[in-house]
Design an enzyme around this catalytic site. Structure first.
Site, PDB file in Angstrom:
ATOM      1  N   ARG A  37       0.818  -1.214   0.000  1.00  0.00           N
ATOM      2  CA  ARG A  37       0.000   0.000   0.000  1.00  0.00           C
ATOM      3  C   ARG A  37       0.851   1.263   0.000  1.00  0.00           C
ATOM      4  O   ARG A  37       0.368   2.339  -0.357  1.00  0.00           O
ATOM      5  CB  ARG A  37      -0.919   0.008   1.225  1.00  0.00           C
ATOM      6  CG  ARG A  37      -1.840  -1.181   1.334  1.00  0.00           C
ATOM      7  CD  ARG A  37      -3.010  -1.093   0.401  1.00  0.00           C
ATOM      8  NE  ARG A  37      -3.946  -0.069   0.788  1.00  0.00           N
ATOM      9  CZ  ARG A  37      -5.127   0.139   0.190  1.00  0.00           C
ATOM     10  NH1 ARG A  37      -5.479  -0.628  -0.829  1.00  0.00           N
ATOM     11  NH2 ARG A  37      -5.935   1.090   0.598  1.00  0.00           N
ATOM     12  N   ASP A  54      -4.331  -5.586   8.480  1.00  0.00           N
ATOM     13  CA  ASP A  54      -5.590  -5.479   7.759  1.00  0.00           C
ATOM     14  C   ASP A  54      -6.680  -5.207   8.792  1.00  0.00           C
ATOM     15  O   ASP A  54      -7.043  -6.109   9.568  1.00  0.00           O
ATOM     16  CB  ASP A  54      -5.865  -6.779   7.001  1.00  0.00           C
ATOM     17  CG  ASP A  54      -7.157  -6.731   6.203  1.00  0.00           C
ATOM     18  OD1 ASP A  54      -7.935  -5.762   6.358  1.00  0.00           O
ATOM     19  OD2 ASP A  54      -7.402  -7.675   5.430  1.00  0.00           O
ATOM     20  N   TYR A 140     -22.158   3.366   5.701  1.00  0.00           N
ATOM     21  CA  TYR A 140     -21.117   4.356   5.984  1.00  0.00           C
ATOM     22  C   TYR A 140     -21.631   5.401   6.968  1.00  0.00           C
ATOM     23  O   TYR A 140     -20.963   5.720   7.964  1.00  0.00           O
ATOM     24  CB  TYR A 140     -20.653   5.038   4.694  1.00  0.00           C
ATOM     25  CG  TYR A 140     -19.575   6.079   4.932  1.00  0.00           C
ATOM     26  CD1 TYR A 140     -18.249   5.698   5.129  1.00  0.00           C
ATOM     27  CD2 TYR A 140     -19.885   7.434   4.957  1.00  0.00           C
ATOM     28  CE1 TYR A 140     -17.258   6.641   5.345  1.00  0.00           C
ATOM     29  CE2 TYR A 140     -18.903   8.392   5.176  1.00  0.00           C
ATOM     30  CZ  TYR A 140     -17.584   7.986   5.373  1.00  0.00           C
ATOM     31  OH  TYR A 140     -16.608   8.934   5.604  1.00  0.00           O
ATOM     32  N   LYS A 144     -20.266   6.080  10.873  1.00  0.00           N
ATOM     33  CA  LYS A 144     -19.739   7.357  11.338  1.00  0.00           C
ATOM     34  C   LYS A 144     -20.538   7.896  12.526  1.00  0.00           C
ATOM     35  O   LYS A 144     -19.982   8.572  13.397  1.00  0.00           O
ATOM     36  CB  LYS A 144     -19.706   8.365  10.191  1.00  0.00           C
ATOM     37  CG  LYS A 144     -18.651   8.034   9.130  1.00  0.00           C
ATOM     38  CD  LYS A 144     -17.257   7.943   9.747  1.00  0.00           C
ATOM     39  CE  LYS A 144     -16.189   7.607   8.742  1.00  0.00           C
ATOM     40  NZ  LYS A 144     -14.835   7.529   9.344  1.00  0.00           N
ATOM     41  N   VAL A 171     -13.081  16.121   1.198  1.00  0.00           N
ATOM     42  CA  VAL A 171     -11.788  16.548   0.670  1.00  0.00           C
ATOM     43  C   VAL A 171     -11.381  15.694  -0.546  1.00  0.00           C
ATOM     44  O   VAL A 171     -11.812  14.549  -0.679  1.00  0.00           O
ATOM     45  CB  VAL A 171     -10.694  16.474   1.758  1.00  0.00           C
ATOM     46  CG1 VAL A 171     -11.013  17.464   2.870  1.00  0.00           C
ATOM     47  CG2 VAL A 171     -10.555  15.071   2.324  1.00  0.00           C
ATOM     48  N   THR A 173      -9.538  13.364  -1.900  1.00  0.00           N
ATOM     49  CA  THR A 173      -8.699  12.174  -1.752  1.00  0.00           C
ATOM     50  C   THR A 173      -9.272  11.080  -2.654  1.00  0.00           C
ATOM     51  O   THR A 173     -10.278  11.291  -3.347  1.00  0.00           O
ATOM     52  CB  THR A 173      -8.689  11.683  -0.304  1.00  0.00           C
ATOM     53  OG1 THR A 173     -10.034  11.331   0.076  1.00  0.00           O
ATOM     54  CG2 THR A 173      -8.169  12.762   0.642  1.00  0.00           C
TER      55      THR A 173
END
Length: 248
Positions: A37, A54, A140, A144, A171, A173
Site C-alpha cells: 500500500r 488489515d 457508511y 460514522k 476533501v 482524496t
C-alpha cells in the site's frame, strides 16, 4: 514532541496527517494495510516506525495493538482509517477504533474521524450486525454515527485523557474524489492540532465534535448516554473485549 499513531496512513488524509506531524518534529508511527500500500517509500525515513495490519480482520487488529504496545505508550492515536462501502465498512470504521482503544495502553489522546454524513446514520441499534454491514441501507453513515458516539462515550469513561471526533470535510482524496470542494490541508489540520496542542488551547477539553478547529453539535444520539451504552454493549458482545476506565 509527541508520539502519535495514525491508522490508514498510506495515502490521502492519513498520509497528509502523518507527514505534517513528522514535519513538525513529532514521532509518528504510520499504519498501512500492508507494504504494497505504501507506493512512495521516500517518506518512510521520516517516520518513527511503520506497522502493518488489515483492519477488516479482528485478529490483525489485535496484532496491531500488540505492535503498538511494544513501541510504547502513545501520546495520541488518530483513528484515520476508513472505508466508504462494501463488507468492511463496520470492521474498519468502528470495530477497529474500539478494539485498538480497548487493547492498547491508553494514550493521552484519542481522535476519531467522523463525517458530516453521520447525521444521516440510523439510531436503531437493535438490528445492527457488525459482521454484515451490507444489510444496512446506509452503512457508511451508520458507522460514522457509531464512531462519533464512541468517541464521546470514551471522553466520559476515561476522564483522565482526551477523546474527540473530527469531521474533516469532503476533501479531494481517493475516497472523496477529485471534485470534492473542501481543502485537503484543512482536512487534516484539526486532528493534528487536537493530537499535539496544549490542553489549555482545546475547548471543550474532551468530548468535542470538530470541523476545521471549531466545535459543532453532532447528531443528538452521539451524546445520548443510552445510545452510547447500547453501542458499547454491542461492540463488547461482537468483539469479546470490554472497555475499562483505562488509567495508567
Amino acid at each position: 514532541m509527541s508520539l502519535v499513531l495514525v491508522t490508514g496512513a498510506s495515502g490521502g488524509l492519513g498520509l497528509a496527517t502523518a507527514t505534517a506531524l513528522a514535519d513538525a518534529g513529532h514521532d509518528v508511527v504510520l499504519h498501512a494495510r500492508d507494504a504494497s500500500r505504501v507506493t512512495d517509500k521516500s517518506f518512510l525515513s521520516r517516520m518513527r516506525d511503520v506497522v502493518y495490519a488489515d483492519l477488516a480482520d479482528l485478529d490483525e487488529i489485535v496484532g496491531l495493538a500488540r505492535q503498538a504496545n511494544r513501541i510504547g505508550r502513545f501520546d495520541a492515536v488518530i483513528h484515520n482509517a476508513g472505508v466508504l462501502n462494501g463488507p468492511e465498512v463496520f470492521a474498519v470504521n468502528i470495530v477497529c477504533p474500539y478494539v485498538l482503544t480497548v487493547l492498547m495502553t491508553p494514550p493521552e489522546r484519542s481522535i476519531v474521524l467522523s463525517s458530516s454524513m453521520h447525521m444521516s446514520g440510523s439510531t436503531d441499534l437493535d438490528a445492527v450486525d457488525f459482521s454484515r454491514p451490507g444489510n444496512r441501507s446506509r452503512p457508511y453513515e451508520d458507522s460514522k454515527l457509531y464512531v462519533t458516539a464512541f468517541a464521546l462515550a470514551l471522553a466520559g469513561r476515561r476522564t483522565d485523557s482526551l477523546a474527540h471526533a473530527v469531521d474533516p470535510g469532503w476533501v479531494p482524496t481517493r475516497m472523496g474524489g477529485r471534485a470534492a470542494p473542501d481543502s485537503l490541508e484543512e482536512g487534516h489540520r484539526t486532528q493534528e492540532w487536537l493530537a499535539t496542542a496544549d490542553e489549555s488551547e482545546i475547548s471543550p477539553r474532551s468530548g468535542g465534535y470538530w470541523y476545521h478547529r471549531r466545535p459543532r453539535q453532532p447528531h443528538p444520539a452521539a451524546r445520548s448516554a443510552q445510545f452510547q451504552r447500547e453501542l458499547m454493549d454491542k461492540l463488547e458482545a461482537h468483539t469479546g473485549f470490554a472497555l475499562t476506565a483505562g488509567t495508567v
